[in-house]
Scaffold this motif. Sequence first.
Motif, short mmCIF file in Angstrom:
data_model
loop_
_atom_site.label_atom_id
_atom_site.label_comp_id
_atom_site.label_asym_id
_atom_site.label_seq_id
_atom_site.Cartn_x
_atom_site.Cartn_y
_atom_site.Cartn_z
N ARG A 151 -23.93 9.45 22.48
CA ARG A 151 -25.33 9.88 22.40
C ARG A 151 -26.17 8.83 21.67
O ARG A 151 -27.29 8.52 22.09
CB ARG A 151 -25.45 11.22 21.69
CG ARG A 151 -26.89 11.73 21.67
CD ARG A 151 -27.04 13.05 20.98
NE ARG A 151 -26.27 14.06 21.70
CZ ARG A 151 -25.88 15.20 21.16
NH1 ARG A 151 -26.16 15.48 19.91
NH2 ARG A 151 -25.19 16.08 21.86
N LYS A 152 -25.62 8.26 20.61
CA LYS A 152 -26.34 7.24 19.85
C LYS A 152 -26.60 6.00 20.71
O LYS A 152 -27.70 5.44 20.68
CB LYS A 152 -25.55 6.86 18.60
CG LYS A 152 -26.32 6.06 17.59
CD LYS A 152 -25.55 5.91 16.30
CE LYS A 152 -26.36 5.15 15.27
NZ LYS A 152 -25.65 5.03 14.02
N ASN B 292 -20.08 13.16 22.78
CA ASN B 292 -19.86 12.88 21.37
C ASN B 292 -21.01 12.05 20.78
O ASN B 292 -21.85 11.52 21.49
CB ASN B 292 -18.48 12.25 21.12
CG ASN B 292 -18.37 10.83 21.61
OD1 ASN B 292 -19.35 10.11 21.63
ND2 ASN B 292 -17.18 10.43 22.02
N ARG B 293 -20.99 12.00 19.49
CA ARG B 293 -22.10 11.41 18.75
C ARG B 293 -22.30 9.93 19.06
O ARG B 293 -23.43 9.46 19.17
CB ARG B 293 -21.83 11.63 17.27
CG ARG B 293 -22.93 11.15 16.39
CD ARG B 293 -22.61 11.44 14.95
NE ARG B 293 -23.61 12.36 14.45
CZ ARG B 293 -23.52 13.02 13.34
NH1 ARG B 293 -22.45 12.92 12.59
NH2 ARG B 293 -24.47 13.81 12.95
N ARG B 294 -21.21 9.18 19.19
CA ARG B 294 -21.31 7.73 19.44
C ARG B 294 -21.96 7.44 20.80
O ARG B 294 -22.81 6.56 20.91
CB ARG B 294 -19.94 7.09 19.34
CG ARG B 294 -20.02 5.58 19.21
CD ARG B 294 -18.70 4.96 18.87
NE ARG B 294 -17.84 4.97 20.05
CZ ARG B 294 -16.52 5.12 20.04
NH1 ARG B 294 -15.89 5.28 18.92
NH2 ARG B 294 -15.82 5.10 21.15
N ASP C 234 -29.31 6.93 23.20
CA ASP C 234 -30.60 6.98 22.50
C ASP C 234 -31.14 5.57 22.25
O ASP C 234 -32.34 5.33 22.40
CB ASP C 234 -30.48 7.73 21.18
CG ASP C 234 -30.31 9.24 21.36
OD1 ASP C 234 -30.46 9.72 22.51
OD2 ASP C 234 -30.02 9.92 20.36
#
Length: 56
Positions: free
Chosen positions: A6-7, A2-4, A10
């Motif tokens: 991955r953020k 999910n995006r969270r 990163d």
Amino acid sequence: MNRRIRKKQDKKITEAINGLISIAEWQERQRQAAIRRFVKRCEALYEQQRKEELTQ
């Protein structure tokens, strides 16, 4: 993934890269300083030898 998550990953990767860049920049500054010290010592030695040649 999910995006969270991955953020977060990163961000960790970015921090790690920035840390490596900081280390590399510090090493380069140290290298340049060592080169400047070496050149100054060579100049001083050259001047000393030149003065000795002039006094002979």
